[in-house]
Write an enzyme that holds these catalytic residues in place. Structure first.
Site, PDB file in Angstrom:
ATOM      1  N   CYS A 135      12.114   0.183 -53.487  1.00 60.26           N
ATOM      2  CA  CYS A 135      11.315   1.100 -54.191  1.00 60.26           C
ATOM      3  C   CYS A 135      10.935   0.041 -54.986  1.00 60.26           C
ATOM      4  O   CYS A 135       9.454   0.445 -54.551  1.00 60.26           O
ATOM      5  CB  CYS A 135      12.142   2.318 -54.548  1.00 60.26           C
ATOM      6  SG  CYS A 135      13.594   2.847 -53.689  1.00 60.26           S
ATOM      7  N   HIS A 164       9.979   8.669 -50.471  1.00 63.80           N
ATOM      8  CA  HIS A 164      10.629   7.568 -50.302  1.00 63.80           C
ATOM      9  C   HIS A 164      11.015   8.170 -48.303  1.00 63.80           C
ATOM     10  O   HIS A 164      11.622   9.677 -48.397  1.00 63.80           O
ATOM     11  CB  HIS A 164      11.737   7.285 -50.912  1.00 63.80           C
ATOM     12  CG  HIS A 164      11.434   6.524 -52.436  1.00 63.80           C
ATOM     13  ND1 HIS A 164      11.729   5.926 -52.715  1.00 63.80           N
ATOM     14  CD2 HIS A 164      10.997   8.260 -53.485  1.00 63.80           C
ATOM     15  CE1 HIS A 164      11.991   6.165 -54.291  1.00 63.80           C
ATOM     16  NE2 HIS A 164      10.993   7.161 -54.478  1.00 63.80           N
ATOM     17  N   ASP A 207      14.296   1.797 -45.806  1.00 68.40           N
ATOM     18  CA  ASP A 207      13.365   2.798 -46.983  1.00 68.40           C
ATOM     19  C   ASP A 207      12.241   2.712 -46.894  1.00 68.40           C
ATOM     20  O   ASP A 207      11.790   1.307 -47.156  1.00 68.40           O
ATOM     21  CB  ASP A 207      14.339   2.479 -48.203  1.00 68.40           C
ATOM     22  CG  ASP A 207      13.761   3.840 -49.291  1.00 68.40           C
ATOM     23  OD1 ASP A 207      12.989   4.899 -48.875  1.00 68.40           O
ATOM     24  OD2 ASP A 207      14.229   3.642 -50.705  1.00 68.40           O
ATOM     25  N   ARG A 221      24.597  -3.841 -54.042  1.00 67.66           N
ATOM     26  CA  ARG A 221      24.979  -3.533 -55.408  1.00 67.66           C
ATOM     27  C   ARG A 221      26.280  -4.203 -55.637  1.00 67.66           C
ATOM     28  O   ARG A 221      27.052  -4.677 -54.856  1.00 67.66           O
ATOM     29  CB  ARG A 221      25.919  -1.683 -55.218  1.00 67.66           C
ATOM     30  CG  ARG A 221      23.872  -1.502 -54.666  1.00 67.66           C
ATOM     31  CD  ARG A 221      23.623  -0.640 -54.564  1.00 67.66           C
ATOM     32  NE  ARG A 221      22.424   0.418 -54.348  1.00 67.66           N
ATOM     33  CZ  ARG A 221      21.958   1.763 -53.780  1.00 67.66           C
ATOM     34  NH1 ARG A 221      22.397   2.218 -53.928  1.00 67.66           N
ATOM     35  NH2 ARG A 221      20.318   1.545 -53.420  1.00 67.66           N
ATOM     36  N   HIS A 253       7.746   3.933 -47.833  1.00 66.93           N
ATOM     37  CA  HIS A 253       7.498   4.619 -48.858  1.00 66.93           C
ATOM     38  C   HIS A 253       6.181   5.010 -48.388  1.00 66.93           C
ATOM     39  O   HIS A 253       5.473   3.768 -48.031  1.00 66.93           O
ATOM     40  CB  HIS A 253       7.382   3.651 -50.211  1.00 66.93           C
ATOM     41  CG  HIS A 253       8.386   3.701 -50.290  1.00 66.93           C
ATOM     42  ND1 HIS A 253       9.143   2.672 -50.348  1.00 66.93           N
ATOM     43  CD2 HIS A 253       9.924   3.830 -51.219  1.00 66.93           C
ATOM     44  CE1 HIS A 253      10.928   2.559 -51.030  1.00 66.93           C
ATOM     45  NE2 HIS A 253      11.074   3.234 -51.391  1.00 66.93           N
ATOM     46  N   LYS A 292      15.256  15.773 -53.063  1.00 70.05           N
ATOM     47  CA  LYS A 292      15.486  15.053 -52.177  1.00 70.05           C
ATOM     48  C   LYS A 292      15.337  15.885 -50.928  1.00 70.05           C
ATOM     49  O   LYS A 292      15.953  17.022 -51.324  1.00 70.05           O
ATOM     50  CB  LYS A 292      16.452  14.366 -51.794  1.00 70.05           C
ATOM     51  CG  LYS A 292      16.831  12.984 -52.908  1.00 70.05           C
ATOM     52  CD  LYS A 292      17.828  12.720 -52.802  1.00 70.05           C
ATOM     53  CE  LYS A 292      19.404  13.105 -53.226  1.00 70.05           C
ATOM     54  NZ  LYS A 292      20.437  11.547 -52.252  1.00 70.05           N
ATOM     55  N   GLN A 338      18.724  -1.520 -45.571  1.00 68.38           N
ATOM     56  CA  GLN A 338      18.394   0.131 -45.863  1.00 68.38           C
ATOM     57  C   GLN A 338      17.675   0.032 -45.377  1.00 68.38           C
ATOM     58  O   GLN A 338      16.084  -0.922 -45.113  1.00 68.38           O
ATOM     59  CB  GLN A 338      18.204  -0.084 -46.857  1.00 68.38           C
ATOM     60  CG  GLN A 338      19.061   0.994 -48.448  1.00 68.38           C
ATOM     61  CD  GLN A 338      18.395   1.207 -49.323  1.00 68.38           C
ATOM     62  OE1 GLN A 338      17.895   0.718 -49.814  1.00 68.38           O
ATOM     63  NE2 GLN A 338      18.975   2.244 -49.672  1.00 68.38           N
TER      64      GLN A 338
HETATM   65 ZN   LIG Z   1      12.749   4.170 -51.909  1.00 69.94          ZN
END
Ligand SMILES: [Zn+2]
Length: 430
Positions: free
Chosen positions: A122, A303, A171, A151, A173, A257, A169
């Site tokens: 992000c 997101h 993800d 991570r 945006h 979310k 991921q």
């Molecule tokens: Zn994100």
């Protein structure tokens, strides 16, 4: 302190059902099936929690990612790409450094600067948006990017593909005006999340994940903004007339979310897709557009992760299907099994014709000097959806005998008919 867990059942049947589920779950363990089907591997030299994907496993990842991309492309997303590291200032600005600094892998450059491996995409994406001043007419900007994140999980917490140190991921945006949020969230929900999960036979449940008013220190931004953002999500869920429950304290630190839970074939629930409304990152990165009056207007950020982590989603999908992936997704879709050496030439011809006619079909020829019984057993163990068995009869008739991985005999057919049948199945994502 020692914890003892117990489960109670109303009836003997319920207990038996539960025990059966546990037994079935053990058989479907994605770590076991992943090895049997040769999908991924861990290496002591590379390290725990760092999965390595074999050609077959990589095929699965590419096909899944491409499926999500095809759905996104239809509603106006564009692809972007970012590096795996960043200066730590990016995360100090976003607020991630304070919240997650223990989970972030750090790198010190030879010049002594502190860098970080990205734990999410992000903040990088905000800097792609920030490259120019946008007119309100150019919004929304929708950026899609499947990228590996890192991570620093504790070794004891790592487990198969469910909990890893490197994961990809998906993800995406959306940068838009507040008034465009409902439309954007609705499109992600209806046109991506629902069709994607439906094609695997997952039932979806919805959790509206809210902030915890008792712990304001856990979240960025002002309370009023939170309530406003939460109300947008609540309205969206109400309009769709779906059942949902509210999870207080389940929000991200930057916004509320919509979290989707998938129920798998064993009745277990997994948190999968997530759509998040973020009114705080745009504030921290000072993201704006120019409105109708020529004034700067603060924008918001959405997101949207469909699989979440591809690695974790695959662990769920492997256990949900027990490795019997739908035809369109199977790493090998058709196995050609000649009964004896005498049919090997005919088998090669069949393989060539299939490849030429279909273009992208994934076909394997087993021309080893083994009994056809053994070849069938192995192809079935590998969960190859279709087996074409070629004997003298088939060769003479210029046909193929078709068998499914479940052991169903579909009889003899011409190659053209077989191709028509599977092309339809692939197109419908069955
Ligand atoms: Zn994100």
């Amino acid at each position: 302190m020692q914890r003892i867990y117990g489960l109670a059942f109303e009836t003997k049947e319920e207990l038996e059902k539960y025990l059966k589920m546990i037994e079935e779950a053990a058989k479907r363990d994605h770590k076991v099936i992943g090895q049997k089907l040769d999908l991924f591997v861990f290496s002591d030299l590379v390290g725990t929690g760092l999965p390595l994907w074999t050609p077959k496993g990589t095929m699965l990842r590419i096909l899944l990612d491409d499926y999500v991309w095809q759905l996104r492309k239809k509603i106006g997303y564009e692809r972007v790409e970012i590096p795996h590291i960043t200066k730590k200032e990016l995360y100090q600005t976003s607020g991630h450094w304070d919240k997650f600094k223990d989970d972030i892998f750090r790198i010190t450059t030879r010049e002594g600067h502190e860098f970080a491996m990205k734990p999410m995409s992000c903040p990088h994406h905000t800097q792609i948006y920030a490259r120019k001043l946008w007119s309100y007419r150019e919004l929304p900007q929708r950026y899609s990017n499947s990228t590996t994140c890192y991570r620093d999980e504790q070794t004891g917490e790592l487990s198969g593909l469910s909990r890893v140190r490197a994961f990809t991921q998906d993800d995406a945006h959306v940068f838009c005006r507040f008034g465009q949020v409902k439309q954007e969230l609705g499109a992600i929900w209806d046109k991506i999340v629902v069709p994607f999960y439906k094609s695997f036979g997952f039932e979806l449940k919805l959790r509206l994940s809210l902030h915890d008013p008792a712990h304001p220190e856990k979240y960025l931004g002002e309370k009023d903004k939170w309530l406003e953002a939460e109300e947008v999500l609540r309205q969206l869920a109400k309009e769709r007339k779906v059942e949902f429950f509210e999870g207080v304290g389940e929000a991200a630190f930057y916004g509320p979310k919509l979290d989707f839970m998938a129920t798998d074939s064993l009745g277990r629930e997994w948190q999968v897709a997530t759509i998040q409304l973020d009114m705080n990152q745009p504030e921290r990165f000072d993201l704006t557009c120019v409105d109708e009056k020529g004034q700067k207007e603060r924008i918001v950020m959405v997101h949207a992760a469909i699989m979440g982590s591809i690695d974790r989603f695959l662990s769920i999908l492997i256990e949900h299907t027990a490795g019997a992936f739908p035809l369109w997704l199977s790493p090998v879709q058709v196995s050609i099994l000649p009964i004896s050496k005498k049919q090997n030439a005919y088998a090669k011809k069949v393989m060539k014709e299939l490849l030429v006619a279909s273009g992208e079909l994934r076909v394997e020829l087993d021309d080893r000097d083994e009994s056809v019984g053994k070849k069938i057993r192995e192809a079935s163990m590998q969960k190859v959806p279709y087996q074409l068995i070629l004997g003298e009869k088939e060769q003479k008739a210029k046909k193929v005998a078709v068998r499914t991985r479940e052991g169903k005999d579909l009889g003899q057919m011409g190659l053209k008919k077989f191709l028509e049948k599977i092309s339809l199945e692939i197109e419908k994502k069955k």
